[in-house]
Design a protein around this motif. Structure first.
Motif, PDB file in Angstrom:
ATOM      1  N   PHE A  37       0.737  -1.286  -0.242  1.00 41.67           N
ATOM      2  CA  PHE A  37      -0.035  -0.047  -0.209  1.00 41.67           C
ATOM      3  C   PHE A  37       0.671   1.220   0.124  1.00 41.67           C
ATOM      4  CE2 PHE A  37      -2.515  -3.254   1.946  1.00 41.67           C
ATOM      5  CZ  PHE A  37      -3.732  -3.339   0.980  1.00 41.67           C
ATOM      6  N   TYR A  38       2.070   1.353   0.680  1.00 40.93           N
ATOM      7  CA  TYR A  38       2.881   2.366   0.661  1.00 40.93           C
ATOM      8  C   TYR A  38       3.448   2.533  -0.892  1.00 40.93           C
ATOM      9  CZ  TYR A  38       6.833   5.525   1.810  1.00 40.93           C
ATOM     10  OH  TYR A  38       7.768   6.447   1.702  1.00 40.93           O
ATOM     11  N   GLN A  39       3.578   1.597  -1.619  1.00 46.23           N
ATOM     12  CA  GLN A  39       4.095   1.507  -3.046  1.00 46.23           C
ATOM     13  C   GLN A  39       3.193   2.379  -3.789  1.00 46.23           C
ATOM     14  OE1 GLN A  39       7.054   0.673  -3.592  1.00 46.23           O
ATOM     15  NE2 GLN A  39       7.136   0.786  -6.036  1.00 46.23           N
ATOM     16  N   TYR A  40       1.709   1.768  -3.545  1.00 45.57           N
ATOM     17  CA  TYR A  40       0.674   2.703  -4.132  1.00 45.57           C
ATOM     18  C   TYR A  40       0.750   4.049  -3.838  1.00 45.57           C
ATOM     19  CZ  TYR A  40      -1.320  -2.049  -5.120  1.00 45.57           C
ATOM     20  OH  TYR A  40      -1.558  -3.158  -5.639  1.00 45.57           O
ATOM     21  N   PHE A  41       0.974   4.268  -2.702  1.00 37.47           N
ATOM     22  CA  PHE A  41       0.974   5.742  -2.166  1.00 37.47           C
ATOM     23  C   PHE A  41       1.921   6.626  -2.941  1.00 37.47           C
ATOM     24  CE2 PHE A  41       2.506   9.045   0.699  1.00 37.47           C
ATOM     25  CZ  PHE A  41       1.272   9.895   0.896  1.00 37.47           C
ATOM     26  N   LYS A  42       3.282   6.033  -3.111  1.00 39.84           N
ATOM     27  CA  LYS A  42       4.325   6.748  -3.721  1.00 39.84           C
ATOM     28  C   LYS A  42       3.911   6.899  -5.185  1.00 39.84           C
ATOM     29  CE  LYS A  42       7.642   3.812  -2.421  1.00 39.84           C
ATOM     30  NZ  LYS A  42       9.245   3.453  -2.443  1.00 39.84           N
ATOM     31  N   ILE A  43       3.485   5.886  -5.580  1.00 42.33           N
ATOM     32  CA  ILE A  43       3.297   5.971  -7.344  1.00 42.33           C
ATOM     33  C   ILE A  43       2.146   6.800  -7.576  1.00 42.33           C
ATOM     34  CG2 ILE A  43       2.472   4.514  -9.313  1.00 42.33           C
ATOM     35  CD1 ILE A  43       4.034   2.141  -7.913  1.00 42.33           C
ATOM     36  N   ASN A  44       1.068   6.571  -6.942  1.00 47.93           N
ATOM     37  CA  ASN A  44      -0.092   7.340  -7.382  1.00 47.93           C
ATOM     38  C   ASN A  44      -1.098   7.634  -6.204  1.00 47.93           C
ATOM     39  OD1 ASN A  44      -2.947   7.856  -8.672  1.00 47.93           O
ATOM     40  ND2 ASN A  44      -2.007   8.127 -10.435  1.00 47.93           N
ATOM     41  N   LEU A  45      -1.520   8.529  -5.933  1.00 47.31           N
ATOM     42  CA  LEU A  45      -2.578   8.969  -4.548  1.00 47.31           C
ATOM     43  C   LEU A  45      -3.956   8.366  -4.862  1.00 47.31           C
ATOM     44  CD1 LEU A  45      -2.920  10.038  -1.890  1.00 47.31           C
ATOM     45  CD2 LEU A  45      -3.732  12.176  -2.760  1.00 47.31           C
ATOM     46  N   TRP A  46      -4.245   8.538  -6.016  1.00 49.37           N
ATOM     47  CA  TRP A  46      -5.485   7.984  -6.433  1.00 49.37           C
ATOM     48  C   TRP A  46      -5.622   6.222  -6.229  1.00 49.37           C
ATOM     49  CZ3 TRP A  46      -8.986  11.540  -5.464  1.00 49.37           C
ATOM     50  CH2 TRP A  46      -8.787  12.751  -5.738  1.00 49.37           C
ATOM     51  N   ASP A  47      -4.603   5.780  -6.718  1.00 49.39           N
ATOM     52  CA  ASP A  47      -4.618   4.169  -6.759  1.00 49.39           C
ATOM     53  C   ASP A  47      -4.503   3.816  -5.351  1.00 49.39           C
ATOM     54  OD1 ASP A  47      -4.424   4.007  -9.386  1.00 49.39           O
ATOM     55  OD2 ASP A  47      -2.364   3.636  -9.365  1.00 49.39           O
ATOM     56  N   PHE A  48      -3.688   4.594  -4.129  1.00 55.81           N
ATOM     57  CA  PHE A  48      -3.918   4.211  -2.899  1.00 55.81           C
ATOM     58  C   PHE A  48      -5.081   4.450  -2.221  1.00 55.81           C
ATOM     59  CE2 PHE A  48      -3.315   6.198   1.284  1.00 55.81           C
ATOM     60  CZ  PHE A  48      -2.790   5.015   2.121  1.00 55.81           C
ATOM     61  N   LEU A  49      -5.528   5.290  -2.447  1.00 55.79           N
ATOM     62  CA  LEU A  49      -6.991   5.589  -2.016  1.00 55.79           C
ATOM     63  C   LEU A  49      -8.221   4.768  -2.485  1.00 55.79           C
ATOM     64  CD1 LEU A  49      -7.447   9.712  -2.385  1.00 55.79           C
ATOM     65  CD2 LEU A  49      -6.850   8.231  -0.282  1.00 55.79           C
ATOM     66  N   SER A  50      -8.010   4.050  -3.622  1.00 50.36           N
ATOM     67  CA  SER A  50      -9.049   3.097  -4.197  1.00 50.36           C
ATOM     68  C   SER A  50      -8.830   1.927  -3.564  1.00 50.36           C
ATOM     69  CB  SER A  50      -8.896   3.011  -5.616  1.00 50.36           C
ATOM     70  OG  SER A  50      -7.627   2.409  -5.896  1.00 50.36           O
ATOM     71  N   ALA A  51      -7.573   1.391  -2.948  1.00 51.15           N
ATOM     72  CA  ALA A  51      -7.345   0.368  -2.428  1.00 51.15           C
ATOM     73  C   ALA A  51      -7.916   0.713  -0.790  1.00 51.15           C
ATOM     74  CB  ALA A  51      -5.760   0.249  -2.197  1.00 51.15           C
ATOM     75  N   MET A  52      -7.369   1.654  -0.316  1.00 49.44           N
ATOM     76  CA  MET A  52      -8.100   2.069   0.969  1.00 49.44           C
ATOM     77  C   MET A  52      -9.509   2.168   1.259  1.00 49.44           C
ATOM     78  SD  MET A  52      -5.418   2.339   3.187  1.00 49.44           S
ATOM     79  CE  MET A  52      -4.802   0.851   2.236  1.00 49.44           C
ATOM     80  N   VAL A  53     -10.191   2.301   0.162  1.00 50.12           N
ATOM     81  CA  VAL A  53     -11.742   2.493   0.281  1.00 50.12           C
ATOM     82  C   VAL A  53     -11.925   1.119   0.161  1.00 50.12           C
ATOM     83  CG1 VAL A  53     -13.778   2.947  -1.128  1.00 50.12           C
ATOM     84  CG2 VAL A  53     -12.010   4.532  -0.680  1.00 50.12           C
ATOM     85  N   ALA A  54     -11.475   0.139  -0.766  1.00 47.20           N
ATOM     86  CA  ALA A  54     -12.158  -1.498  -0.839  1.00 47.20           C
ATOM     87  C   ALA A  54     -11.593  -1.930   0.487  1.00 47.20           C
ATOM     88  CB  ALA A  54     -11.287  -1.775  -2.220  1.00 47.20           C
ATOM     89  N   LEU A  55     -10.623  -1.672   0.924  1.00 47.98           N
ATOM     90  CA  LEU A  55     -10.115  -2.539   2.290  1.00 47.98           C
ATOM     91  C   LEU A  55     -10.866  -2.313   3.384  1.00 47.98           C
ATOM     92  CD1 LEU A  55      -8.024  -4.068   3.946  1.00 47.98           C
ATOM     93  CD2 LEU A  55      -6.807  -1.733   4.315  1.00 47.98           C
ATOM     94  N   PHE A  56     -11.081  -0.958   3.630  1.00 44.10           N
ATOM     95  CA  PHE A  56     -11.930  -0.854   5.099  1.00 44.10           C
ATOM     96  C   PHE A  56     -13.325  -0.867   4.872  1.00 44.10           C
ATOM     97  CE2 PHE A  56      -8.227   1.831   5.709  1.00 44.10           C
ATOM     98  CZ  PHE A  56      -7.770   1.366   7.037  1.00 44.10           C
ATOM     99  N   VAL A  57     -14.056  -0.678   3.681  1.00 46.72           N
ATOM    100  CA  VAL A  57     -15.350  -0.766   3.654  1.00 46.72           C
ATOM    101  C   VAL A  57     -15.591  -2.259   3.523  1.00 46.72           C
ATOM    102  CG1 VAL A  57     -17.503  -0.669   1.858  1.00 46.72           C
ATOM    103  CG2 VAL A  57     -15.740   1.078   2.109  1.00 46.72           C
ATOM    104  N   THR A  58     -14.592  -3.314   3.017  1.00 45.18           N
ATOM    105  CA  THR A  58     -14.999  -4.602   2.955  1.00 45.18           C
ATOM    106  C   THR A  58     -14.962  -5.063   4.672  1.00 45.18           C
ATOM    107  OG1 THR A  58     -14.005  -4.715   1.100  1.00 45.18           O
ATOM    108  CG2 THR A  58     -13.915  -6.890   2.455  1.00 45.18           C
ATOM    109  N   ILE A  59     -13.793  -4.481   5.358  1.00 43.81           N
ATOM    110  CA  ILE A  59     -13.710  -5.003   6.764  1.00 43.81           C
ATOM    111  C   ILE A  59     -15.009  -4.402   7.649  1.00 43.81           C
ATOM    112  CG2 ILE A  59     -12.359  -4.559   8.817  1.00 43.81           C
ATOM    113  CD1 ILE A  59     -10.023  -4.414   6.971  1.00 43.81           C
ATOM    114  N   PHE A  60     -15.319  -3.278   7.384  1.00 40.64           N
ATOM    115  CA  PHE A  60     -16.449  -2.845   8.383  1.00 40.64           C
ATOM    116  C   PHE A  60     -17.732  -2.711   7.641  1.00 40.64           C
ATOM    117  CE2 PHE A  60     -12.370  -0.645   9.540  1.00 40.64           C
ATOM    118  CZ  PHE A  60     -12.319  -0.976  10.981  1.00 40.64           C
TER     119      PHE A  60
END
Length: 783
Positions: free
Chosen positions: A418-441
């Motif tokens: 996820f840190y690699q996504y953050f360094k490469i592209n902020l939007w890619d990182f945010l899409s991964a975070m959205v999918a991650l936390f919505v799936t969990i909660f």
């Protein structure tokens, strides 16, 4: 354009029907790939396939039962799912490494569906209904060859929701693993954790021991083999079979613990630890799932989530192993195979199956050669169903929970990803975070939908707000133009005064047309001045604050303390649009180009002074876009120009022939892209560019004292090594003011502008001379 497309489509359909009888053998081999590789099957392949099949079978038996518990189903349904998918894929699959069966993520979503329909349908019925509906939908995607829709699901979302699902499964298994009873693992994960801590005083210490020891052995074997068994298959086989080993050891210990356990009034054992108990033996009787339209409508979101998860997981794994082993898979055939496998499995007590990464990796490590290994795996699972079910009675639930937790832990992506996504592209990182936390909660289907929805919004935003660039030429390579941001790296200079070069990094379509027009106009305001008549204050609209807006733009572009005025800027003479990155243009984008041209013509002064020189040029247009521009009339048809007689502008050609012997070498017409190509030469003229002292924008003709500037301009042209764009095609207008010109390179476009402007000024001089002569003649005959 539309007529041509319809005609081509009709011809392709007719051709397909004509070729169908002769193509039947090819279609058969495409749908049943086993026909191609089975005749070549040999003993070395068989040895490798049997080893891989048996090894995967030893893994899938405990995993299948474990994942069935995740899905809220009796454990035998995991075994039913394991053998049908594996055998079916042997006949229709295109990947030698992929193995089909129950997986963690699909089990989790199926479990949510089982809980939703509890009380109305039995878990087995829910499994069959979801398996049939999902299989039918996937098969339709394969038949219609709609694998392209998978391109809209980015890898970041896949990583995010897979990690979220794995974390959810692990937390759901913690109560069973630790021996905490009476915890509903279908509750939200925060509720599970709270209830588990509240009930910690009722923990079963024997279950805790079984769970902890099982997990410790699984992890210890994995770490030891990774450290000391690299490159040694015999040792790696221990890690591969660790789930089977731990399950067997735990079952033996469970039998010992429960050997003298008490029984109830009916003679049933009262176990000292939580165990599976009775598992039915043999294969189930085929049953048609009770699937109705109303039920489909009710559970559609869950079905779509299962479908997406099934397809994404399967295709991603298949492509990964195909790349690693350098062979090709057919995505549409994979969809068809996966769909039909699930449809078939739905009649035999299975729930939705898809490709398993962990078991596919095991097949790869075993050196599998063909999909036949799946048949071996399926046969081994069938043997287990018939002969080993009495042994399954004593399998501890805590050990199965440990197996599940360790197995799905490989699906959890580490923070570094996820840190690699953050360094490469902020939007890619945010899409991964959205999918991650919505799936969990929330839930898996909501996590997938939110992640994909967020990514599509970002995609649309990128289309609607693409990157635009002002291009500058390299000083040491005047034929090379780069983005102005490269001025920190390269020594660059601007295009000739009055000439602006822009590039758009996206197709010109309705979401970005207005943005593109606004950006171009504002850039023109920054670097050129108005060429028409300035309106009086009394003639302006009450809301006209354009002057203020332009001053602010210039302050930002040239610096707050620059004090740039109109006298410091040239008049707009040409706009060059680099369309090399534009692969599509729609009606809105086309209308935007027409509107932009009219706006810039007015700004250049054409509306007030019709003789003003202004041209719109295009560079690097792709064939499909060029066709649309030709049909619209914003540029001249290339093919018709190629058939015309091509002659140089006489005034310029004469000067070139005097000043440069090499000019004839570059005398190939290139106002448009011609079939025979064009020169890639470059001009070395002074970057002051287009002389403005004789332009009709002032409404006046050149005065006699200004001819020396014309001479300087002509010397610049005569000493220039002009590109192919320096020659023109005679047409309805000598300067083609109403039709954009097309070039291969920016250098050619600039050369064309410079030469055509020189010819235009010569024409103005001639008109001036003729007018002066007429006036003198008229004065002579005055009485």
């Amino acid at each position: 354009m539309a007529d041509q497309q319809l005609k081509e489509f009709g011809q392709s359909v007719v051709g397909w029907f004509r070729r169908f009888p002769s193509n039947i053998p090819r279609y058969a081999t495409e749908r049943l790939p086993i026909i191609k590789w089975l005749p070549k099957y040999n003993r070395p392949w068989a040895v490798r396939d049997i080893i891989a099949g048996v090894t995967v079978g030893l893994i899938v038996v405990p995993q299948g039962m474990s994942y069935a518990k995740v899905a809220g189903l009796p454990v035998q349904h995991g075994l039913y799912s394991a053998y049908i998918g594996a055998i079916f894929y042997c006949f229709m699959g295109t990947s030698k490494d992929l193995t089909i069966g129950p997986t963690a993520v699909i089990s989790l979503v199926t479990g949510e569906l089982v809980a939703e329909l509890a009380g109305r349908f039995t878990p087995a019925q829910v499994a069959g209904i979801s398996c049939l509906a999902v299989g039918a939908l996937i098969a339709i995607l394969g038949i219609l060859r709609l694998g392209i829709i998978l391109d809209f699901f980015p890898t970041t979302v896949l990583v995010g929701y897979t990690t979220g699902a794995a974390v959810t499964i692990i937390i759901q298994q913690v109560p069973k693993w630790l021996g905490v009873p009476n915890i509903n693992n279908r509750d939200p994960i925060y509720t599970i954790l709270i209830n588990m801590f509240k009930a910690f005083g009722t923990i079963s210490w024997l279950d805790l021991v079984f769970g902890l020891v099982s997990a410790f052995i699984l992890v210890a074997i994995g770490l030891a083999v990774d450290r000391w068994g690299r490159g040694r298959f015999s040792i790696q086989l221990i890690k591969i079979s660790r789930f089977f080993i731990v399950t067997v050891l735990a079952t033996v210990m469970s039998y010992v613990v429960n050997m003298n356990a008490p029984t109830d009034a009916k003679g049933n054992i009262i176990p000292r630890i939580s165990i599976l108990k009775t598992v039915p033996s043999g294969l189930p009787t085929p049953v048609v799932p009770e699937l109705t339209a109303s039920l489909i409508g009710e559970i559609a979101p869950k079905l779509l989530a299962i479908t997406l998860a099934t397809v994404l997981e399967h295709i991603a794994i298949a492509k990964a192993f195909a790349r690693r082993n350098r062979y090709q898979i057919d995505a549409n055939q994979e969809l068809l195979t996966l769909g039909l496998a699930n449809v078939t499995a739905s009649f035999f007590g299975a729930y939705t199956v898809t490709g398993s990464f962990s078991r596919s990796a095991v097949k790869f490590q075993c050196g599998v050669k063909t999909p036949f290994a799946g048949f071996v795996t399926g046969a081994l699972v069938i043997l287990a169903i018939f002969f080993l079910t009495p042994v399954f009675f004593y399998i501890p639930d805590a050990a199965l929970s440990a197996v599940i937790m360790v197995a799905v832990s490989t699906l959890v992506s580490p923070p570094s990803v996820f840190y690699q996504y953050f360094k490469i592209n902020l939007w890619d990182f945010l899409s991964a975070m959205v999918a991650l936390f919505v799936t969990i909660f929330v839930s898996v289907e909501t996590g997938i939908a939110s992640g994909v929805g967020f990514s599509l919004i970002v995609l649309l935003f990128r289309v609607a707000r693409p990157n635009f660039h002002v291009l500058r030429q390299l000083k040491d390579r005047p034929d090379v133009f780069v983005d102005e941001s490269a001025t920190k790296t390269f020594d660059t200079e601007a295009a000739p005064h009055g000439v602006l070069v822009f590039r758009i990094e996206e197709s010109t379509t309705f979401p970005n047309t207005e943005t593109f027009k606004t950006w171009v106009v504002e850039e023109v305001y920054k670097y050129t001045r108005f060429g028409g008549r300035v309106k009086k204050v009394s003639d302006r609209l009450w809301s006209d604050d354009l002057d203020v807006h332009i001053r602010e733009l210039r302050r930002v572009a040239h610096g707050v303390n620059s004090n740039i005025t109109d006298n410091d800027l040239p008049k707009l003479r040409a706009l060059i649009l680099d369309f090399s990155a534009v692969n599509n243009i729609d009606s809105t984008g086309l209308q935007g180009l027409f509107d932009l041209r009219e706006l810039l013509k007015d700004y250049a002064g054409v509306a007030d002074f019709p003789d003003t020189f202004f041209e719109l040029h295009f560079v690097g247009i792709q064939a499909n876009v060029l066709r649309i521009l030709e049909l619209s009339g914003i540029t001249r048809p290339v093919e018709s120009i190629a058939k015309q007689k091509i002659e140089p502008l006489e005034e310029v050609a004469v000067e070139n022939s005097k000043g440069s012997p090499a000019s004839s070498e570059h005398s190939r017409s290139h106002d448009q892209i011609l079939p025979n190509g064009g020169s890639g030469g470059y001009a070395s003229q002074d970057q002051s560019g287009i002389d403005e002292s004789h332009e009709g924008v002032t409404g006046e003709l050149p005065q006699k004292g200004e001819e020396h500037e014309l001479g300087d301009w002509n010397r610049d042209i005569s000493h220039a090594t002009l590109g192919a764009g320096s020659l023109s095609v005679y047409g309805s207008s000598p300067f083609l003011k109403e039709e954009g010109l097309v070039h291969l390179t920016v250098r050619d476009a600039i050369d064309a502008v410079l030469v055509r402007n020189a010819a235009w000024r010569r024409n103005i001089i001639n008109l001036t001379s003729d007018a002066s002569s007429d006036e003198e003649e008229h004065n002579k005959h005055k009485p």
